[in-house]
Structure formats: C-alpha cells, structure tokens
Write a protein that holds these residues in place. Structure first.
Motif, PDB file in Angstrom:
ATOM      1  N   GLU A  48      14.148   0.055 -10.124  1.00 51.08           N
ATOM      2  CA  GLU A  48      13.795   1.335 -10.766  1.00 51.08           C
ATOM      3  C   GLU A  48      14.250   2.452  -9.834  1.00 51.08           C
ATOM      4  N   THR A  49      14.747   3.557 -10.404  1.00 53.06           N
ATOM      5  CA  THR A  49      15.222   4.643  -9.529  1.00 53.06           C
ATOM      6  C   THR A  49      14.312   5.872  -9.607  1.00 53.06           C
ATOM      7  N   ASP A  50      13.484   5.959 -10.656  1.00 50.31           N
ATOM      8  CA  ASP A  50      12.634   7.147 -10.810  1.00 50.31           C
ATOM      9  C   ASP A  50      11.245   6.867 -10.210  1.00 50.31           C
ATOM     10  N   PRO A  51      10.839   7.599  -9.170  1.00 54.17           N
ATOM     11  CA  PRO A  51       9.553   7.320  -8.519  1.00 54.17           C
ATOM     12  C   PRO A  51       8.357   7.380  -9.469  1.00 54.17           C
ATOM     13  N   GLU A  52       8.377   8.318 -10.410  1.00 56.53           N
ATOM     14  CA  GLU A  52       7.228   8.436 -11.318  1.00 56.53           C
ATOM     15  C   GLU A  52       7.141   7.239 -12.259  1.00 56.53           C
ATOM     16  N   ARG A  53       8.296   6.812 -12.755  1.00 54.20           N
ATOM     17  CA  ARG A  53       8.279   5.624 -13.630  1.00 54.20           C
ATOM     18  C   ARG A  53       7.849   4.407 -12.833  1.00 54.20           C
ATOM     19  N   ALA A  54       8.302   4.337 -11.564  1.00 54.87           N
ATOM     20  CA  ALA A  54       7.912   3.204 -10.703  1.00 54.87           C
ATOM     21  C   ALA A  54       6.404   3.209 -10.505  1.00 54.87           C
ATOM     22  N   ARG A  55       5.837   4.402 -10.205  1.00 52.66           N
ATOM     23  CA  ARG A  55       4.389   4.486  -9.978  1.00 52.66           C
ATOM     24  C   ARG A  55       3.601   4.063 -11.221  1.00 52.66           C
ATOM     25  N   ALA A  56       4.093   4.512 -12.380  1.00 56.25           N
ATOM     26  CA  ALA A  56       3.391   4.165 -13.629  1.00 56.25           C
ATOM     27  C   ALA A  56       3.455   2.654 -13.874  1.00 56.25           C
ATOM     28  N   ALA A  57       4.615   2.070 -13.601  1.00 53.88           N
ATOM     29  CA  ALA A  57       4.753   0.624 -13.829  1.00 53.88           C
ATOM     30  C   ALA A  57       3.842  -0.153 -12.871  1.00 53.88           C
ATOM     31  N   VAL A  58       3.789   0.289 -11.618  1.00 53.88           N
ATOM     32  CA  VAL A  58       2.966  -0.415 -10.628  1.00 53.88           C
ATOM     33  C   VAL A  58       1.479  -0.254 -10.967  1.00 53.88           C
ATOM     34  N   ALA A  59       1.101   0.923 -11.444  1.00 52.38           N
ATOM     35  CA  ALA A  59      -0.301   1.112 -11.850  1.00 52.38           C
ATOM     36  C   ALA A  59      -0.650   0.156 -12.993  1.00 52.38           C
ATOM     37  N   ASP A  60       0.284   0.000 -13.904  1.00 54.29           N
ATOM     38  CA  ASP A  60       0.074  -0.928 -15.020  1.00 54.29           C
ATOM     39  C   ASP A  60      -0.052  -2.374 -14.503  1.00 54.29           C
ATOM     40  N   MET A  61       0.768  -2.730 -13.501  1.00 48.89           N
ATOM     41  CA  MET A  61       0.690  -4.057 -12.890  1.00 48.89           C
ATOM     42  C   MET A  61      -0.677  -4.265 -12.243  1.00 48.89           C
ATOM     43  N   CYS A  62      -1.191  -3.215 -11.614  1.00 47.59           N
ATOM     44  CA  CYS A  62      -2.505  -3.320 -10.964  1.00 47.59           C
ATOM     45  C   CYS A  62      -3.595  -3.543 -12.006  1.00 47.59           C
ATOM     46  N   GLU A  63      -3.523  -2.767 -13.071  1.00 47.23           N
ATOM     47  CA  GLU A  63      -4.541  -2.873 -14.119  1.00 47.23           C
ATOM     48  C   GLU A  63      -4.511  -4.262 -14.770  1.00 47.23           C
ATOM     49  N   LYS A  64      -3.316  -4.830 -14.898  1.00 51.22           N
ATOM     50  CA  LYS A  64      -3.197  -6.102 -15.627  1.00 51.22           C
ATOM     51  C   LYS A  64      -3.319  -7.334 -14.745  1.00 51.22           C
ATOM     52  N   LEU A  65      -2.930  -7.204 -13.448  1.00 53.60           N
ATOM     53  CA  LEU A  65      -2.903  -8.449 -12.649  1.00 53.60           C
ATOM     54  C   LEU A  65      -3.360  -8.298 -11.202  1.00 53.60           C
ATOM     55  N   LEU A  66      -2.832  -7.268 -10.519  1.00 52.87           N
ATOM     56  CA  LEU A  66      -2.978  -7.254  -9.062  1.00 52.87           C
ATOM     57  C   LEU A  66      -4.400  -6.902  -8.605  1.00 52.87           C
ATOM     58  N   ALA A  67      -5.147  -6.180  -9.419  1.00 52.37           N
ATOM     59  CA  ALA A  67      -6.498  -5.786  -8.997  1.00 52.37           C
ATOM     60  C   ALA A  67      -7.509  -6.135 -10.083  1.00 52.37           C
ATOM     61  N   ASN A  68      -8.691  -6.512  -9.652  1.00 52.10           N
ATOM     62  CA  ASN A  68      -9.801  -6.687 -10.596  1.00 52.10           C
ATOM     63  C   ASN A  68     -10.547  -5.351 -10.603  1.00 52.10           C
ATOM     64  N   THR A  69     -10.220  -4.515 -11.541  1.00 51.76           N
ATOM     65  CA  THR A  69     -10.682  -3.114 -11.486  1.00 51.76           C
ATOM     66  C   THR A  69     -12.188  -2.975 -11.686  1.00 51.76           C
ATOM     67  N   VAL A  70     -12.877  -4.077 -12.002  1.00 49.69           N
ATOM     68  CA  VAL A  70     -14.345  -4.007 -12.087  1.00 49.69           C
ATOM     69  C   VAL A  70     -14.918  -3.848 -10.679  1.00 49.69           C
ATOM     70  N   ILE A  71     -14.351  -4.560  -9.715  1.00 51.81           N
ATOM     71  CA  ILE A  71     -14.916  -4.536  -8.362  1.00 51.81           C
ATOM     72  C   ILE A  71     -13.937  -4.036  -7.307  1.00 51.81           C
ATOM     73  N   GLU A  72     -12.697  -3.767  -7.705  1.00 45.69           N
ATOM     74  CA  GLU A  72     -11.699  -3.378  -6.712  1.00 45.69           C
ATOM     75  C   GLU A  72     -11.058  -2.029  -7.039  1.00 45.69           C
ATOM     76  N   ASN A  73     -10.675  -1.296  -5.987  1.00 37.71           N
ATOM     77  CA  ASN A  73      -9.852  -0.099  -6.102  1.00 37.71           C
ATOM     78  C   ASN A  73      -8.426  -0.474  -5.697  1.00 37.71           C
ATOM     79  N   TYR A  74      -7.455   0.298  -6.161  1.00 37.63           N
ATOM     80  CA  TYR A  74      -6.082   0.066  -5.683  1.00 37.63           C
ATOM     81  C   TYR A  74      -5.435   1.405  -5.344  1.00 37.63           C
ATOM     82  N   ALA A  75      -4.563   1.356  -4.336  1.00 39.92           N
ATOM     83  CA  ALA A  75      -3.811   2.552  -3.934  1.00 39.92           C
ATOM     84  C   ALA A  75      -2.342   2.171  -3.925  1.00 39.92           C
ATOM     85  N   ILE A  76      -1.508   3.087  -4.399  1.00 39.47           N
ATOM     86  CA  ILE A  76      -0.074   2.810  -4.548  1.00 39.47           C
ATOM     87  C   ILE A  76       0.732   3.763  -3.675  1.00 39.47           C
ATOM     88  N   GLU A  77       1.638   3.187  -2.867  1.00 40.18           N
ATOM     89  CA  GLU A  77       2.587   4.003  -2.112  1.00 40.18           C
ATOM     90  C   GLU A  77       3.992   3.629  -2.585  1.00 40.18           C
TER      91      GLU A  77
END
Lengths: 80, 80
Positions: A48-77
């Motif tokens: 991906e070349t657009d930082p905003e699109r990358a951030r949105a995609a990674v946030a979606d990955m966190c919501e769906k797989l990388l983090a259990n948002t009931v008990i976990e927070n996630y931060a994206i760099e």
C-alpha cells in the motif's frame, strides 16, 4: 509500507502472565519492580502506498483478528 | 518510573506464528498483507528515580528473563 501494531490489555483487566513475570523478576533479585503488563506487537508489511488507507486497513485487521477489543487496546504506527 | 520493553525476533529467524497470522489475514480478505512478525511488549513500573539506573536494570532483566537473546532483540523505552 510498514506498520507496527501494539496490543495491550485494557487497564483493570487481570494480567496473570504479567504477575508471573513480576514474581520471577523479583526472585531473580530485581526488588524495585512493581507492576508488569505483557502485550503483543505485530510488524506488518503492506502492499500500500497511501498512509491513510494503510492505517484504515490495519485498524480493520485489529478489529477482526489482531486484537480482542473487549479486553485489549491497540495502537498503530505507520512507517514508509 | 515506567519502562516499555519491546522484544522482537531477530531477522532471519523463522516466525511460524507470524506466518499463520498473515495467512489468516489473507483469508479474511486483506490481500495487501505481506510479511507479519509477532513480538512481545512488557510495560514495567519501577521503584527507581534515575533513568540511567532504570535503563541498566531493565536491560539486565531482558538479558536474564524477558528476552531470549539468542533469537530475539529487545528495545527499551524509559518514561518518567
């Protein structure tokens, strides 16, 4: 594009692993250790070349797989 | 004083967990994901006021317990 996701437990959520690590550190002689909280990091490479699109995609990955948002927070760099 | 330790696998070390996560992300439809590398973070509270002494103590903790220095790197951030 590269992204680092850091997933940590929400405050108030019990962290038995962190407590075990704190106990081990104390038994190794590190008396000045207080609380220990363990988390996870994910270093991702993205086609991906657009930082905003990358951030949105990674946030979606966190919501769906990388983090259990009931008990976990996630931060994206995002790094180029 | 607080410290965050980030432990990551050295480059070249196989990361089966990361590969499994990459596969899962692709099957969830995230086609633009390339490499995924998983690591750990430790948030520590220390009964210490001198940042340099805190950093030295945390490095010692990493060498003795928090990181397997044969296959892992660690990075230390000290915050007041």
């Amino acid at each position: 594009m590269k992204a680092r996701v850091t997933v940590t437990l929400k405050s108030g959520v019990l962290d038995p692993q962190g407590q075990a690590i704190a106990g081990s550190l104390k038994s190794l002689g590190f008396a000045n250790v207080g609380l220990v909280r363990q988390g996870k990091t994910f270093d991702l490479t993205l086609d991906e070349t657009d930082p905003e699109r990358a951030r949105a995609a990674v946030a979606d990955m966190c919501e769906k797989l990388l983090a259990n948002t009931v008990i976990e927070n996630y931060a994206i760099e995002i790094t180029a």
